[in-house]
Each structure stands twice: as C-alpha cells, then as structure tokens.
Design a protein around this motif. Sequence first.
Motif, PDB file in Angstrom:
ATOM      1  N   MET A 109      -6.097   9.986  -7.871  1.00  0.00           N
ATOM      2  CA  MET A 109      -5.805  11.258  -8.556  1.00  0.00           C
ATOM      3  C   MET A 109      -5.178  12.283  -7.607  1.00  0.00           C
ATOM      4  SD  MET A 109      -8.813  12.005 -11.334  1.00  0.00           S
ATOM      5  CE  MET A 109     -10.115  12.234 -10.118  1.00  0.00           C
ATOM      6  N   VAL A 110      -5.485  12.178  -6.305  1.00  0.00           N
ATOM      7  CA  VAL A 110      -4.838  13.091  -5.346  1.00  0.00           C
ATOM      8  C   VAL A 110      -3.338  12.803  -5.336  1.00  0.00           C
ATOM      9  CG1 VAL A 110      -4.730  13.892  -2.954  1.00  0.00           C
ATOM     10  CG2 VAL A 110      -6.940  13.215  -3.934  1.00  0.00           C
ATOM     11  N   GLY A 111      -2.972  11.525  -5.351  1.00  0.00           N
ATOM     12  CA  GLY A 111      -1.566  11.147  -5.422  1.00  0.00           C
ATOM     13  C   GLY A 111      -0.915  11.629  -6.711  1.00  0.00           C
ATOM     14  N   GLY A 112      -1.635  11.492  -7.803  1.00  0.00           N
ATOM     15  CA  GLY A 112      -1.111  11.954  -9.094  1.00  0.00           C
ATOM     16  C   GLY A 112      -0.880  13.459  -9.104  1.00  0.00           C
ATOM     17  N   PRO A 167       0.819  -1.216   0.000  1.00  0.00           N
ATOM     18  CA  PRO A 167       0.000   0.000   0.000  1.00  0.00           C
ATOM     19  C   PRO A 167       0.860   1.277   0.000  1.00  0.00           C
ATOM     20  CG  PRO A 167      -0.047  -1.069   2.167  1.00  0.00           C
ATOM     21  CD  PRO A 167       0.669  -1.991   1.248  1.00  0.00           C
ATOM     22  N   ARG A 168       0.327   2.291  -0.682  1.00  0.00           N
ATOM     23  CA  ARG A 168       0.938   3.643  -0.639  1.00  0.00           C
ATOM     24  C   ARG A 168      -0.214   4.633  -0.584  1.00  0.00           C
ATOM     25  NH1 ARG A 168       4.935   5.004  -5.279  1.00  0.00           N
ATOM     26  NH2 ARG A 168       5.314   6.794  -3.926  1.00  0.00           N
ATOM     27  N   LEU A 169      -0.129   5.571   0.317  1.00  0.00           N
ATOM     28  CA  LEU A 169      -1.229   6.520   0.533  1.00  0.00           C
ATOM     29  C   LEU A 169      -1.688   7.152  -0.778  1.00  0.00           C
ATOM     30  CD1 LEU A 169       0.061   8.100   3.853  1.00  0.00           C
ATOM     31  CD2 LEU A 169      -1.979   6.685   3.586  1.00  0.00           C
ATOM     32  N   PHE A 170      -2.978   7.195  -0.980  1.00  0.00           N
ATOM     33  CA  PHE A 170      -3.652   7.703  -2.176  1.00  0.00           C
ATOM     34  C   PHE A 170      -3.430   6.823  -3.409  1.00  0.00           C
ATOM     35  CE2 PHE A 170      -3.077  11.843   0.109  1.00  0.00           C
ATOM     36  CZ  PHE A 170      -4.420  12.031   0.407  1.00  0.00           C
ATOM     37  N   LEU A 171      -2.216   6.307  -3.599  1.00  0.00           N
ATOM     38  CA  LEU A 171      -1.897   5.644  -4.863  1.00  0.00           C
ATOM     39  C   LEU A 171      -2.379   4.209  -4.909  1.00  0.00           C
ATOM     40  CD1 LEU A 171       1.685   7.095  -5.201  1.00  0.00           C
ATOM     41  CD2 LEU A 171      -0.363   7.781  -6.491  1.00  0.00           C
ATOM     42  N   ARG A 172      -2.331   3.549  -3.772  1.00  0.00           N
ATOM     43  CA  ARG A 172      -2.610   2.126  -3.747  1.00  0.00           C
ATOM     44  C   ARG A 172      -2.972   1.781  -2.307  1.00  0.00           C
ATOM     45  NH1 ARG A 172      -1.589  -1.772  -7.414  1.00  0.00           N
ATOM     46  NH2 ARG A 172      -0.574  -0.386  -8.901  1.00  0.00           N
ATOM     47  N   SER A 173      -4.242   1.998  -1.966  1.00  0.00           N
ATOM     48  CA  SER A 173      -4.659   1.731  -0.588  1.00  0.00           C
ATOM     49  C   SER A 173      -5.714   0.625  -0.599  1.00  0.00           C
ATOM     50  CB  SER A 173      -5.204   3.008   0.058  1.00  0.00           C
ATOM     51  OG  SER A 173      -6.133   3.642  -0.800  1.00  0.00           O
TER      52      SER A 173
END
Lengths: 349, 349
Positions: free
Chosen positions: B266-269, B147-153
């Motif tokens: 999209m927030v991560g992007g 997991p990575r915040l926003f990107l892959r949760s």
Amino acid sequence: MAKPPVLTPRAQDFPRWYQDVVAKAELAETGPVRGTQVIRPWAWAIWERMQAEVDRRIKGAGAENVYFPLFIPEGHFRREAEHVEGFSPELAVVTHGGGKELDEPVVVRPTSETVFGEYMAKWIQSYRDLPLLLNQWCNVVRWELRPRLFLRSTEFLWQEGHTAHASAADAHAYAVRILQDVYEDFMTEVLALPVLTGRKTAAERFPGAVNTLTCEAMMGDGKALQMGTSHELGQNFARAFAMSYLDDTGAEQLAWTTSWGVSTRMVGGLIMAHGDDAGLRLPPALAPVQAVVVLVRDEEGSGARAARIVAELADRGGRVRLDDRVDTSFGRRSVDWELKGVPLRIEVG
Amino acid sequence: MAKPPVLTPRAQDFPRWYQDVVAKAELAETGPVRGTQVIRPWAWAIWERMQAEVDRRIKGAGAENVYFPLFIPEGHFRREAEHVEGFSPELAVVTHGGGKELDEPVVVRPTSETVFGEYMAKWIQSYRDLPLLLNQWCNVVRWELRPRLFLRSTEFLWQEGHTAHASAADAHAYAVRILQDVYEDFMTEVLALPVLTGRKTAAERFPGAVNTLTCEAMMGDGKALQMGTSHELGQNFARAFAMSYLDDTGAEQLAWTTSWGVSTRMVGGLIMAHGDDAGLRLPPALAPVQAVVVLVRDEEGSGARAARIVAELADRGGRVRLDDRVDTSFGRRSVDWELKGVPLRIEVG
C-alpha cells in the motif's frame, strides 16, 4: 475432599506453575516447529501495550523507527570476529529459495548489528549526520536448546535500537539514557517492577560489545531475570563496516555505535514477578481489561445495574468488560478472571 | 540551460520515476539479500500510521490480534493441495538450525493459513466458540523473480486475518465486511484513494480459496494495483486441519474459514497514485509531518515568528516541523520537502 488447585502451587514447583499459568490463562502455546510459540489474544494485547509504552519512550529519546530485512547474507557475520563466534551456534540458515539452492546461504537475523552497520555507513557522511538514532520492531531467531515460552523461544519479538555517535562519550551517554529513561522508567512505571541496573561482566557481554548495561528484575522464585540490555559497541562494528565521517575540521573519523533491546521475554518476566497461586496479576496500565463486571444472577434488575456500571467506568476511560455468562458457574468464571489477572472484579446480582 | 529535473518525469518513464521517488525521498533501499528492502524513517512513519488506522478498523470488526510463528513445517503445506501448488515456487526453506541439518525442513511463512488452521482446530470445540476472529501483523517471505520496492519484495510486512464461522453465509458476510468496513473505508478515508471492489476470476484466486474479493486502485500510469484481498476459503482448510465443532443439536460440523490481508505494498500504491513530478504527495492523515515551517532567512525577528507558528500549529494537534537550516540553500530545502510530500509548507522571512 478438597478440589485440586487450578495451578501447581508456586512453592511446590515454580517452573511448573509458570507453564500452568501460560497455558490456563490462554497466553501462549508451543508452535509446530520446536522452540517457536503461538501468542494468544490476551498475551498479545499485553504485548501491544508494552510495545506502545516502550515505543513512546524510544521516540522521546530521539530515535526514529525503521525496518531492516529478516535475511542477512552469511558473509556479513564474518566481518566482526567476536560477533560471528557469539552467534554461530544459534543461527537458522536458509539454503533454498524459489525452488533453487542459493549461491550464498542466508541467515535469519538473530540481531541486526551487521546489516544496520552496512547501511548506516552509507547514510553517515559528515558530523552533521550524527548522532544517527534508529530503532526497529521485529522478529529474530536464535536456535534454542531449552526453549521456554516467552522466556527463551527460537523466534521472539523485540525492538532493537542501533545508533552511531561522534565520540565514545556520546555513545556511552546514549546507552545509559536508553537504559534509564526508556527501560528502567518503563519497567518501574508500567510493569510496576523495581529493577536493578548495572554492568555485565566481560564474559557475559554481548558479542562484539565493549560494555553491556543491563536491567534485571527479581522473579517470584527469588531469581533475577535479565529484562533488557543496552550495549556500547565501541568502534568494532564501525570498523568492520567502514562507518566513518568527516569531522568539523574535515578529518575522517570512525563512528562509535550502540545497540539495545527488550523483547517478548518481558511478558514472561511480568508473569513470574507478579503472578500468584491464582494466576497472572496485571498492572492496570497494561491490563487489556482493567475491570470486569461479573453478573452473578440476572434477577431483580441486576443485569441493568451491571450494564450501568460498565458504561460508567467505560465513560471514564476504563477498559471494562461485562461477563454475563450466567449459564456458566460463578466459580468457573471467577477462576477465569483470576487466571487472566484482571486488576478489579465487580460482582453484581 | 535549464537544470535537469530532480526526478525522471512521470510521462517519460513511470517505473523510473517511481524508483527515483523511493530513492530521493529516502523511503527505502534494496537490502543486501536480493529482493529484500530496508524501509527508512519517513516511509516507516507512514506505514506506522497505516497500521494504526487499519488495526483500529480490524478491531472494530471484532477481530483480536495474535502472533503465529515465522517457521512452518514443510509438511503443513502439503495438507491442502491447491495451497501447496500455489506457493511451492515461492518458498524460502530453512534446512539448518543450531549448527545442524534439520530432520524436517522448515518453511519461512509465505502466509499462515496452514498454521492458523492447526491451532484454530484445537480452540474451536462448540458453536459457542464461533465465529473465531483473529488477525496478526507480521512479515512474510515469497521468493520474487522481479522485485520492486514496496510493490513486490521477497520479504514484506502485512496483516493477515484468519477467521472461522459456523456457515458459508457467515463466512461470506465477514469477508465482505472486511473488504468494505476495513479495507475500502481505510483506502477511501485515509489513503484518499477511491477503490474498485470486486471478485477475482477463478484463475486469479488465492490458492485454496473458493472466492477472492479484491480492492483495486488506479495508479498514475493508468494501471490498476491490487491493494488488498479478502478470501472465502470454503471448507478447504477446515477439512485439511479437521476444524470441526458441535452445533446446537450436538452434531459435528466442519467450519467455514476466511483470510484477508493488506501489506506494505500500500505504501507503493500511495506513491504511484498521489505522487507527481515533484515527488510524493501525502494525505494529511498519514503525513509524518503535516506542515513544515521553512525559515528562509533568520532576519528581523523571522526566527521568532517561525517558531511561534510552529508552536501554534502544534498546540492545535498538528504534526509540525521547523526547518531552520538557513545555511542550506532555500531551493535545496524546498526540493527536500516536495520530494517528501509534506502537505503544507509555510515560508517565513
């Protein structure tokens, strides 16, 4: 022989009338898992407006929106004794994830006091961090034995506010402010429902609360429905999650918290309070379509006249729809719009 | 000796820089259950604006919002072979509800094709019911290993559109329309990110799709990020759920479906594409605060001047905030606003 009524008359069987309205106005259906619901476009558009209006008032009361996770470790619930006792029979529990059995089972949130408690304790250090006023819009799950669409579903949608304050008096004042400036104002001004506000008895209180304030509205069957609640949690959750702060003398103090919520149950309340034997009746502020222009027959320029009326009303900011399905019977179309509760119907042609 | 930088420099360690921005700009934190996330007020306010802008475009493309349940019976996934195979390793499964073991385990939705399929099949009878264009905003769960915040949760928030059409050509045209008029337009005009649109290879396609269209944007580390996808599902789900209709000759036909989504990823992007070594940088259309007026020292009428500027900008419809924390160092306050990416900073006094 008279045609049978479209809906079971309210006086005959109120719960049956309610089910009929929900089905025939195409508001919702039961989901594939028992107790869950599918909310259809007409009801969702009503809920969207409810959300926008409540959200505006919550922001006006100074709270900021956040989002906390759907999953809560089971152990969190055990930290506050009354809370775990209150919710245990209603929990949905995830035991498997990613193809494996989990080390610790995970609860699908029935409400989020415990997880807000954990993080608010980290974010609050000093009296300058108070009050901390947070809210989230989300889904919650409570395993219901007798589900009813909108009123009591296993999964429902709501907002849950969670706040922390420096004193019992501040917490009380804020719980009252939400009850009055957000809930009562919304229900009176937008839902067009006079509500009775008051306190729950000790036995009816939210699990873990020291005081539960409530907004109740009178339904068409003469029964009251709880439309929203605002809880003072005392220092119970602050103690369980070590939510303390340094006051202006440098002494450590325990915070005082509140929580409060309204849910998709309000859609059910709206139906039961305003509906009649012809169907739903919508306050103009909430109606997805405020006026429908029904073209009866497309003859002698009536089509153009109907279109002109639609354009004029739309220009003035109204939500208007043209019903030009002239190949469907007028009676059928009238019944459709009556079921859906559109405030104004204009017939042309 | 120079002070250490507030953030790990991007050139030194891009993933570390990303984590630093997310933490120090107070955007999100990891939740108590592995892979979940707590979205804090600043990031939530950005997401709220993203939602509003995407939602407006979805409605512009004719789709209506609905809400389908969080829980899906496990059996639903087995009806479409490729779909179950694609999602099986990622599912979270509820085995207990209301204190009892469930007869059939329930899956927490990883996406809702199967349940939309079941209901759309009921709602579609004739060619007049097509196209049926639906969308929902909800949370979904996919058990993530890294997991990575926003990107892959594990849990994320998104919109998922599901539509049914009378022909493959209509379904294709609508999938393209969403890709271009909703996603590409939003990403270009609001996120201020040029995107590359194209097709996924067969191996990268959504499980059950016959064609997956994608919007990809270039991040600050020179890698592309998938920002949104639009799938043609052929007749795979229509067949699995018997979604058929009578055409204008009275013959029974199988519908053609699509699905499409963008998420909190999209927030991560946004962070990775626009951020720099000082923090986040926000396009004005999305910024919760578009201009901050920083009162440096409250001397010689500077407080009144700062307040006047705030009032003037707010009068013109700007989202403005006054920072009058003169007892906090100016450097500290500047760093705060740079981390948060406020587009315009005005210093007074």
